[in-house]
Motif scaffolding. Structure first.
Motif, mmCIF file in Angstrom:
data_model
loop_
_atom_site.group_PDB
_atom_site.id
_atom_site.type_symbol
_atom_site.label_atom_id
_atom_site.label_comp_id
_atom_site.label_asym_id
_atom_site.label_seq_id
_atom_site.Cartn_x
_atom_site.Cartn_y
_atom_site.Cartn_z
ATOM 1 N N TYR A 74 0.830 -1.204 0.000
ATOM 2 C CA TYR A 74 0.000 0.000 0.000
ATOM 3 C C TYR A 74 0.870 1.263 0.000
ATOM 4 O O TYR A 74 0.571 2.231 -0.688
ATOM 5 N N ALA A 75 1.962 1.236 0.749
ATOM 6 C CA ALA A 75 2.896 2.374 0.746
ATOM 7 C C ALA A 75 3.557 2.514 -0.617
ATOM 8 O O ALA A 75 3.760 3.633 -1.102
ATOM 9 N N ALA A 76 3.877 1.399 -1.259
ATOM 10 C CA ALA A 76 4.484 1.444 -2.588
ATOM 11 C C ALA A 76 3.525 2.071 -3.595
ATOM 12 O O ALA A 76 3.941 2.852 -4.457
ATOM 13 N N ILE A 77 2.243 1.771 -3.484
ATOM 14 C CA ILE A 77 1.242 2.369 -4.375
ATOM 15 C C ILE A 77 1.206 3.878 -4.176
ATOM 16 O O ILE A 77 1.200 4.646 -5.137
ATOM 17 N N ASP A 78 1.201 4.326 -2.918
ATOM 18 C CA ASP A 78 1.195 5.766 -2.638
ATOM 19 C C ASP A 78 2.439 6.446 -3.215
ATOM 20 O O ASP A 78 2.352 7.521 -3.809
ATOM 21 N N LEU A 79 3.596 5.826 -3.043
ATOM 22 C CA LEU A 79 4.847 6.404 -3.535
ATOM 23 C C LEU A 79 4.873 6.479 -5.059
ATOM 24 O O LEU A 79 5.350 7.460 -5.640
ATOM 25 N N VAL A 80 4.360 5.457 -5.740
ATOM 26 C CA VAL A 80 4.377 5.469 -7.199
ATOM 27 C C VAL A 80 3.406 6.519 -7.745
ATOM 28 O O VAL A 80 3.681 7.161 -8.762
ATOM 29 N N VAL A 81 2.288 6.748 -7.058
ATOM 30 C CA VAL A 81 1.354 7.801 -7.477
ATOM 31 C C VAL A 81 2.018 9.172 -7.335
ATOM 32 O O VAL A 81 1.877 10.032 -8.211
ATOM 33 N N ASN A 82 2.783 9.375 -6.262
ATOM 34 C CA ASN A 82 3.511 10.638 -6.093
ATOM 35 C C ASN A 82 4.513 10.851 -7.227
ATOM 36 O O ASN A 82 4.662 11.957 -7.739
ATOM 37 N N LYS A 83 5.226 9.785 -7.614
ATOM 38 C CA LYS A 83 6.185 9.894 -8.724
ATOM 39 C C LYS A 83 5.480 10.276 -10.015
ATOM 40 O O LYS A 83 5.958 11.124 -10.771
ATOM 41 N N LEU A 84 4.339 9.656 -10.280
ATOM 42 C CA LEU A 84 3.606 9.956 -11.504
ATOM 43 C C LEU A 84 3.090 11.393 -11.503
ATOM 44 O O LEU A 84 3.118 12.061 -12.533
ATOM 45 N N GLU A 85 2.636 11.883 -10.353
ATOM 46 C CA GLU A 85 2.180 13.278 -10.273
ATOM 47 C C GLU A 85 3.327 14.242 -10.558
ATOM 48 O O GLU A 85 3.143 15.247 -11.248
ATOM 49 N N ARG A 86 4.533 13.934 -10.043
ATOM 50 C CA ARG A 86 5.699 14.781 -10.343
ATOM 51 C C ARG A 86 6.003 14.774 -11.836
ATOM 52 O O ARG A 86 6.318 15.811 -12.420
ATOM 53 N N GLN A 87 5.916 13.602 -12.470
ATOM 54 C CA GLN A 87 6.162 13.522 -13.912
ATOM 55 C C GLN A 87 5.145 14.358 -14.691
ATOM 56 O O GLN A 87 5.496 15.042 -15.647
ATOM 57 N N ILE A 88 3.892 14.303 -14.274
ATOM 58 C CA ILE A 88 2.846 15.069 -14.947
ATOM 59 C C ILE A 88 3.109 16.559 -14.799
ATOM 60 O O ILE A 88 3.020 17.316 -15.774
ATOM 61 N N ARG A 89 3.458 17.009 -13.590
ATOM 62 C CA ARG A 89 3.753 18.430 -13.369
ATOM 63 C C ARG A 89 4.946 18.868 -14.217
ATOM 64 O O ARG A 89 4.938 19.937 -14.829
ATOM 65 N N LYS A 90 5.964 18.037 -14.262
ATOM 66 C CA LYS A 90 7.167 18.360 -15.024
ATOM 67 C C LYS A 90 6.845 18.473 -16.514
ATOM 68 O O LYS A 90 7.262 19.404 -17.187
ATOM 69 N N HIS A 91 6.074 17.521 -17.023
ATOM 70 C CA HIS A 91 5.710 17.551 -18.435
ATOM 71 C C HIS A 91 4.799 18.739 -18.740
ATOM 72 O O HIS A 91 4.932 19.377 -19.776
ATOM 73 N N LYS A 92 3.889 19.043 -17.829
ATOM 74 C CA LYS A 92 2.985 20.178 -18.039
ATOM 75 C C LYS A 92 3.781 21.481 -18.114
ATOM 76 O O LYS A 92 3.510 22.348 -18.946
ATOM 77 N N THR A 93 4.792 21.623 -17.269
ATOM 78 C CA THR A 93 5.632 22.820 -17.302
ATOM 79 C C THR A 93 6.350 22.923 -18.641
ATOM 80 O O THR A 93 6.430 23.989 -19.244
ATOM 81 N N LYS A 94 6.855 21.791 -19.133
ATOM 82 C CA LYS A 94 7.552 21.773 -20.419
ATOM 83 C C LYS A 94 6.584 22.135 -21.555
ATOM 84 O O LYS A 94 6.912 22.918 -22.443
ATOM 85 N N VAL A 95 5.369 21.580 -21.527
ATOM 86 C CA VAL A 95 4.373 21.872 -22.551
ATOM 87 C C VAL A 95 3.985 23.349 -22.509
ATOM 88 O O VAL A 95 3.875 24.004 -23.543
ATOM 89 N N ASN A 96 3.807 23.896 -21.305
ATOM 90 C CA ASN A 96 3.451 25.311 -21.176
ATOM 91 C C ASN A 96 4.559 26.213 -21.705
ATOM 92 O O ASN A 96 4.289 27.248 -22.311
ATOM 93 N N ARG A 97 5.812 25.837 -21.473
ATOM 94 C CA ARG A 97 6.926 26.638 -21.974
ATOM 95 C C ARG A 97 6.926 26.617 -23.507
ATOM 96 O O ARG A 97 7.101 27.646 -24.149
ATOM 97 N N LYS A 98 6.703 25.441 -24.112
ATOM 98 C CA LYS A 98 6.632 25.354 -25.569
ATOM 99 C C LYS A 98 5.452 26.156 -26.099
ATOM 100 O O LYS A 98 5.537 26.756 -27.166
ATOM 101 N N LEU A 99 4.352 26.146 -25.371
ATOM 102 C CA LEU A 99 3.175 26.910 -25.772
ATOM 103 C C LEU A 99 3.507 28.389 -25.849
ATOM 104 O O LEU A 99 3.142 29.073 -26.801
ATOM 105 N N ARG A 100 4.224 28.887 -24.867
ATOM 106 C CA ARG A 100 4.614 30.305 -24.861
ATOM 107 C C ARG A 100 5.608 30.607 -25.974
ATOM 108 O O ARG A 100 5.552 31.655 -26.605
ATOM 109 N N GLU A 101 6.543 29.685 -26.241
ATOM 110 C CA GLU A 101 7.608 29.942 -27.214
ATOM 111 C C GLU A 101 7.175 29.723 -28.666
ATOM 112 O O GLU A 101 7.554 30.477 -29.537
ATOM 113 N N GLN A 102 6.384 28.679 -28.936
ATOM 114 C CA GLN A 102 6.151 28.282 -30.319
ATOM 115 C C GLN A 102 4.721 28.461 -30.788
ATOM 116 O O GLN A 102 4.441 28.315 -31.957
ATOM 117 N N GLY A 103 3.820 28.681 -29.924
ATOM 118 C CA GLY A 103 2.427 28.746 -30.353
ATOM 119 C C GLY A 103 1.622 27.707 -29.617
ATOM 120 O O GLY A 103 1.880 27.417 -28.466
#
Length: 183
Positions: A74-103
């Motif tokens: 159960y702790a492993a499930i919680d930890l893996v969900v936290n990792k996935l949320e960090r990946q989503i935030r990181k990717h969203k930041t990258k997508v937003n930066r491209k949105l500002r730069e390229q359209g």
């Protein structure tokens, strides 16, 4: 989200399945469109009875993947969900930066993300070295020998039979893996 929950060397109880689906299902709020989540739960017996969970969420332009080891599943499930949320935030930041730069690129995520204060420092990935070399045609056994002689954990080569670029790598269990392109 569609779930493919399976146990390996573990009896998958309804409570464990429900907990994994509930926790990983909460990630669905981050996406505009429905995604296909494949949740693999593996319990492998090491000397300390460690458990392992792997989660893969394949999407059109991105594959989110995380794995976690812990004695408590159960702790492993919680930890893996936290990792996935960090990946989503990181990717969203990258997508937003491209949105500002390229359209306007194809936007996958909803506009609302909790803890949306990801700093640019956390998102930047610095390339510190570039190597160029000729890919010698060889088979996977020779590539493994070359990798071991160099002391690396992966090796890129051209397969002598197919003339395609492949990668051999050393797995955490000490065995070897091969990555080859789909035809």
């Amino acid at each position: 989200m569609k779930f493919n929950v399976r146990g390996e060397n573990i009896e998958l109880t309804p409570a464990l399945r429900e907990y994994a689906e509930k926790k990983i299902g909460k990630l669905e709020r981050y996406f505009d469109e429905s995604v296909d989540a494949k949740v693999n739960i593996n319990l492998k017996y090491y000397n300390d009875q460690d458990s392992k969970i792997e989660v893969t969420i394949p999407m059109t332009d991105l594959v989110l993947r995380a794995e976690e080891h812990n004695q408590d599943m159960y702790a492993a499930i919680d930890l893996v969900v936290n990792k996935l949320e960090r990946q989503i935030r990181k990717h969203k930041t990258k997508v937003n930066r491209k949105l500002r730069e390229q359209g306007d690129p194809k936007f996958v995520f909803n506009n609302v993300l909790p803890e949306d204060n990801v700093t640019e420092e956390e998102d930047t990935q610095e390339l510190v070295r570039t190597k160029r070399f000729n890919l010698k045609p060889m088979d996977s056994e020779e590539a493994i020998l070359q990798m071991d002689m160099l002391g690396h954990n992966f090796f890129v080569f051209t397969d002598a039979k197919t003339n395609k670029t492949n990668v051999v790598y050393k797995r955490k269990d000490g065995k070897y893996g091969l990555i080859e392109p789909q035809v």
